[in-house]
Design an enzyme around this catalytic site. Structure first.
Site, PDB file in Angstrom:
ATOM      1  N   GLU A   5      11.052 -40.656 -12.637  1.00 38.74           N
ATOM      2  CA  GLU A   5      11.314 -41.898 -13.365  1.00 38.74           C
ATOM      3  C   GLU A   5      12.091 -42.888 -12.505  1.00 38.74           C
ATOM      4  O   GLU A   5      11.852 -44.102 -12.543  1.00 38.74           O
ATOM      5  CB  GLU A   5      12.081 -41.602 -14.659  1.00 38.74           C
ATOM      6  CG  GLU A   5      11.257 -40.882 -15.710  1.00 38.74           C
ATOM      7  CD  GLU A   5      10.023 -41.665 -16.108  1.00 38.74           C
ATOM      8  OE1 GLU A   5      10.158 -42.816 -16.553  1.00 38.74           O
ATOM      9  OE2 GLU A   5       8.914 -41.126 -15.944  1.00 38.74           O
TER      10      GLU A   5
ATOM     11  N   TRP B 189       9.618 -44.477 -10.235  1.00 41.07           N
ATOM     12  CA  TRP B 189       8.891 -45.573 -10.895  1.00 41.07           C
ATOM     13  C   TRP B 189       9.689 -46.873 -10.799  1.00 41.07           C
ATOM     14  O   TRP B 189       9.121 -47.954 -10.572  1.00 41.07           O
ATOM     15  CB  TRP B 189       8.637 -45.244 -12.367  1.00 41.07           C
ATOM     16  CG  TRP B 189       7.373 -44.517 -12.671  1.00 41.07           C
ATOM     17  CD1 TRP B 189       7.232 -43.220 -13.067  1.00 41.07           C
ATOM     18  CD2 TRP B 189       6.038 -45.059 -12.629  1.00 41.07           C
ATOM     19  NE1 TRP B 189       5.909 -42.921 -13.269  1.00 41.07           N
ATOM     20  CE2 TRP B 189       5.152 -44.024 -13.014  1.00 41.07           C
ATOM     21  CE3 TRP B 189       5.521 -46.305 -12.298  1.00 41.07           C
ATOM     22  CZ2 TRP B 189       3.772 -44.214 -13.079  1.00 41.07           C
ATOM     23  CZ3 TRP B 189       4.133 -46.496 -12.365  1.00 41.07           C
ATOM     24  CH2 TRP B 189       3.283 -45.463 -12.751  1.00 41.07           C
TER      25      TRP B 189
ATOM     26  N   TRP C 265      -8.263 -62.779 -24.186  1.00 40.25           N
ATOM     27  CA  TRP C 265      -7.424 -62.292 -25.277  1.00 40.25           C
ATOM     28  C   TRP C 265      -7.643 -63.153 -26.513  1.00 40.25           C
ATOM     29  O   TRP C 265      -7.985 -64.333 -26.422  1.00 40.25           O
ATOM     30  CB  TRP C 265      -5.952 -62.329 -24.862  1.00 40.25           C
ATOM     31  CG  TRP C 265      -5.643 -61.537 -23.626  1.00 40.25           C
ATOM     32  CD1 TRP C 265      -5.350 -62.029 -22.397  1.00 40.25           C
ATOM     33  CD2 TRP C 265      -5.607 -60.105 -23.505  1.00 40.25           C
ATOM     34  NE1 TRP C 265      -5.137 -61.002 -21.502  1.00 40.25           N
ATOM     35  CE2 TRP C 265      -5.281 -59.814 -22.152  1.00 40.25           C
ATOM     36  CE3 TRP C 265      -5.822 -59.050 -24.389  1.00 40.25           C
ATOM     37  CZ2 TRP C 265      -5.167 -58.509 -21.681  1.00 40.25           C
ATOM     38  CZ3 TRP C 265      -5.708 -57.744 -23.922  1.00 40.25           C
ATOM     39  CH2 TRP C 265      -5.380 -57.486 -22.592  1.00 40.25           C
TER      40      TRP C 265
ATOM     41  N   ASN D 123      11.270 -45.074 -24.687  1.00 42.76           N
ATOM     42  CA  ASN D 123      10.262 -45.356 -23.670  1.00 42.76           C
ATOM     43  C   ASN D 123       8.846 -45.015 -24.132  1.00 42.76           C
ATOM     44  O   ASN D 123       7.908 -45.777 -23.890  1.00 42.76           O
ATOM     45  CB  ASN D 123      10.572 -44.592 -22.382  1.00 42.76           C
ATOM     46  CG  ASN D 123       9.647 -44.989 -21.256  1.00 42.76           C
ATOM     47  OD1 ASN D 123       9.613 -46.143 -20.856  1.00 42.76           O
ATOM     48  ND2 ASN D 123       8.867 -44.038 -20.748  1.00 42.76           N
TER      49      ASN D 123
ATOM     50  N   TRP E 208      -0.872 -59.654 -23.161  1.00 42.49           N
ATOM     51  CA  TRP E 208       0.312 -58.845 -22.833  1.00 42.49           C
ATOM     52  C   TRP E 208       1.538 -59.694 -22.570  1.00 42.49           C
ATOM     53  O   TRP E 208       2.669 -59.262 -22.784  1.00 42.49           O
ATOM     54  CB  TRP E 208       0.028 -57.959 -21.619  1.00 42.49           C
ATOM     55  CG  TRP E 208      -0.321 -58.697 -20.347  1.00 42.49           C
ATOM     56  CD1 TRP E 208      -1.567 -59.044 -19.919  1.00 42.49           C
ATOM     57  CD2 TRP E 208       0.588 -59.170 -19.349  1.00 42.49           C
ATOM     58  NE1 TRP E 208      -1.508 -59.710 -18.722  1.00 42.49           N
ATOM     59  CE2 TRP E 208      -0.192 -59.789 -18.340  1.00 42.49           C
ATOM     60  CE3 TRP E 208       1.971 -59.133 -19.199  1.00 42.49           C
ATOM     61  CZ2 TRP E 208       0.376 -60.383 -17.201  1.00 42.49           C
ATOM     62  CZ3 TRP E 208       2.548 -59.705 -18.069  1.00 42.49           C
ATOM     63  CH2 TRP E 208       1.755 -60.320 -17.089  1.00 42.49           C
TER      64      TRP E 208
ATOM     65  N   TRP F 222       4.261 -53.438 -19.123  1.00 42.43           N
ATOM     66  CA  TRP F 222       3.312 -54.176 -19.957  1.00 42.43           C
ATOM     67  C   TRP F 222       1.946 -54.281 -19.287  1.00 42.43           C
ATOM     68  O   TRP F 222       0.908 -54.141 -19.942  1.00 42.43           O
ATOM     69  CB  TRP F 222       3.870 -55.563 -20.296  1.00 42.43           C
ATOM     70  CG  TRP F 222       4.695 -55.516 -21.535  1.00 42.43           C
ATOM     71  CD1 TRP F 222       6.047 -55.383 -21.634  1.00 42.43           C
ATOM     72  CD2 TRP F 222       4.197 -55.562 -22.871  1.00 42.43           C
ATOM     73  NE1 TRP F 222       6.420 -55.339 -22.962  1.00 42.43           N
ATOM     74  CE2 TRP F 222       5.318 -55.456 -23.737  1.00 42.43           C
ATOM     75  CE3 TRP F 222       2.932 -55.683 -23.432  1.00 42.43           C
ATOM     76  CZ2 TRP F 222       5.187 -55.463 -25.124  1.00 42.43           C
ATOM     77  CZ3 TRP F 222       2.800 -55.693 -24.820  1.00 42.43           C
ATOM     78  CH2 TRP F 222       3.932 -55.581 -25.651  1.00 42.43           C
TER      79      TRP F 222
END
Length: 491
Positions: free
Chosen positions: A288, A291, A319, A354, A372, A395
């Site tokens: 993590e 990331w 969208w 999360n 998004w 996102w």
């Protein structure tokens, strides 16, 4: 520590690094200069852009700045000489730092590096202003473990896929990268503010108190240490517990990493030896942290992702323009309990688990078909731990527009996610008390209940709790068609 020149003076400008230990810029300043001032600016360029005057993050920063002021004073007092503390200003950082550096007669301003495009532009402007005054400006790696160009592929290009990046990142990581930056001032080296400092109150900055004090979120570097100790006792179970929002499974350290009340190196040192011995919880936690570095690296090399898709072809995704659906998501009235509970958690606390961030983001983009960027901006306004790199990366991952994104044909089913990760509905009931009497078999999707079952619970769908704004199966097909259309027109 080597002896610093006795006559040189430096200014350390604190930003998202609100601690007095394991601090790269402060450590360098103490090594290179005989006298060191410390400053923090409540930057009006940032504060004035916030949509609300009641912002938990500002209150968190304010409390952490007060704690840092005291920590610096205590650090100086250990040498037997009163001093230390913060010089605090409220204004444009560009103006305040240049004026302060000149007034103090410093030869260098030191900062810890920030990777966001706006921060990079600000720092370039400050460096230019200082150069005009004959004052040096230096930035130092502090908020990541490996940065920018430290992890490149065989073609000496930045990675765009996480798994090979993680392998290279782990290969580069060593005890030297994790070592703390010593903060060991000599007596009298940490200079006190030139005049007695009265730190401004929150209200003087133009902000109101929030419910931060009622949340289980301790502030400042001591608060970070409290949470780190608590997490250390649960680290080995992290990989098993982290996906269940009703369990105490995650670290709750994200806001402290965001504002630097916790050193990223200290967080990694907690996991490093255990991960090397094969502890699964420590390995996943270290992943993590990887990331986090990955998304900082992506933002550094591709600043366009702030407003555009990482993969340019996905900027052509059509969208939907659906204000009613946007309002349903925005007000946590979608008819999907896990989604609504997660959004209420965000609005009430400034935090969202999360796993639920992924579910909520997938629902907005894949079930409701909305851009998004709408959700990304909403999170940016409400998350205590909002970090541009991670928020944008998350996102875009959910929307399938980013680097190493969730494939566009893999779409979270919000009901399946609810049954799997909140099987008894404990999290849902915590934030949706109107569903308190709904049995576990139906808590994940009350719209499937028969009239007599609804009556037994005293629940009126469409009144007490909304009907689903979309049906997942048909919404999924619409999303598949949306991306198929994009692919067909790109061919």
């Amino acid at each position: 520590m080597s002896a610093a020149p006795a006559t040189s003076t430096a200014l350390v400008w604190f930003r998202r690094d609100l601690r007095a230990h394991d601090h790269a810029a402060l450590s360098q300043a103490l090594a290179r200069h005989g006298r060191v001032y410390c400053a923090f600016v409540f930057d009006t360029d940032i504060l004035d852009a916030l949509p609300s005057r009641s912002d938990r993050r500002v209150e968190f920063i304010h409390a952490s700045v007060l704690a840092l002021h005291g920590a610096l004073q205590a650090l100086a007092a250990r040498g037997g000489v009163p001093g230390g503390g913060l010089i605090v200003r409220h204004g444009r950082a560009l103006d305040c730092i240049a004026a302060l550096a000149q007034a103090l007669g410093v030869s260098e301003v030191l900062v810890n590096r920030d990777y966001e495009p706006a921060a990079r532009a600000r720092d370039a402007a400050v460096a230019s202003a200082l150069a005009g005054l004959g004052i040096a400006f230096s930035s130092h790696k502090d908020q990541v473990l490996l940065e920018c160009d430290e992890v490149l592929n065989r073609q000496h290009q930045p990675y765009s896929v996480f798994t090979p990046y993680r392998r290279a990142w782990l290969a580069r990581l060593d005890d030297g990268q994790l070592a703390a930056h010593p903060v060991e001032p000599r007596p009298g080296q940490l200079a006190p503010p030139p005049v007695p400092e009265r730190l401004p109150g929150l209200e003087e900055l133009g902000f109101a108190r929030t419910n931060l004090g009622t949340l289980a979120l301790p502030t400042g570097q001591d608060g970070a240490q409290q949470l780190l100790r608590d997490f250390a006792s649960r680290l080995s179970c992290y990989h098993e517990a982290r996906d269940y929002p009703a369990r105490k499974g995650v670290s709750y350290l994200s806001v402290h990493l965001r504002f630097g009340t916790l050193s990223i190196r200290e967080a990694a040192r907690l996991a490093w030896p255990h991960a090397a011995r094969g502890d699964a919880g420590a390995q996943v936690w270290l992943s993590e942290l990887c990331w986090r570095d990955f998304y900082f690296m992506i933002l550094w090399h591709h600043p366009r992702v702030v407003s555009q898709a990482f993969r340019p072809e996905y900027d052509r995704v059509q969208w939907d323009d659906a204000p009613a659906l946007w309002q349903a998501w925005l007000t946590a009235r979608t008819g999907y309990p896990l989604v609504d509970a997660a959004l209420r958690q965000l609005h009430q606390t400034g935090y969202m688990h999360n796993r639920l961030r992924m579910v909520v983001a997938s629902f907005l983009t894949k079930d409701l078909g909305l851009d998004w960027r709408l959700g990304e901006r909403h999170f940016a306004e409400h998350l205590n731990d909002y970090d541009l790199a991670a928020n944008n990366g998350g996102w875009q991952w959910a929307a399938s527009t980013g680097c190493d994104a969730q494939p566009w044909f893999r779409i979270f089913n919000p009901v399946t996610q609810s049954r799997r990760f909140d099987p008894e509905g404990r999290f849902i009931r915590r934030y949706l008390p109107e569903l308190a009497r709904v049995p576990p078999a139906h808590i994940h999707f009350p719209a499937d209940m028969r009239p007599q079952e609804l009556a037994a619970c005293g629940l009126r769908l469409g009144e007490d709790y909304p009907l689903p704004v979309v049906q997942h199966a048909s919404a999924r097909e619409r999303t598949l068609m949306r991306f198929h259309f994009l692919k067909a027109n790109a061919a």
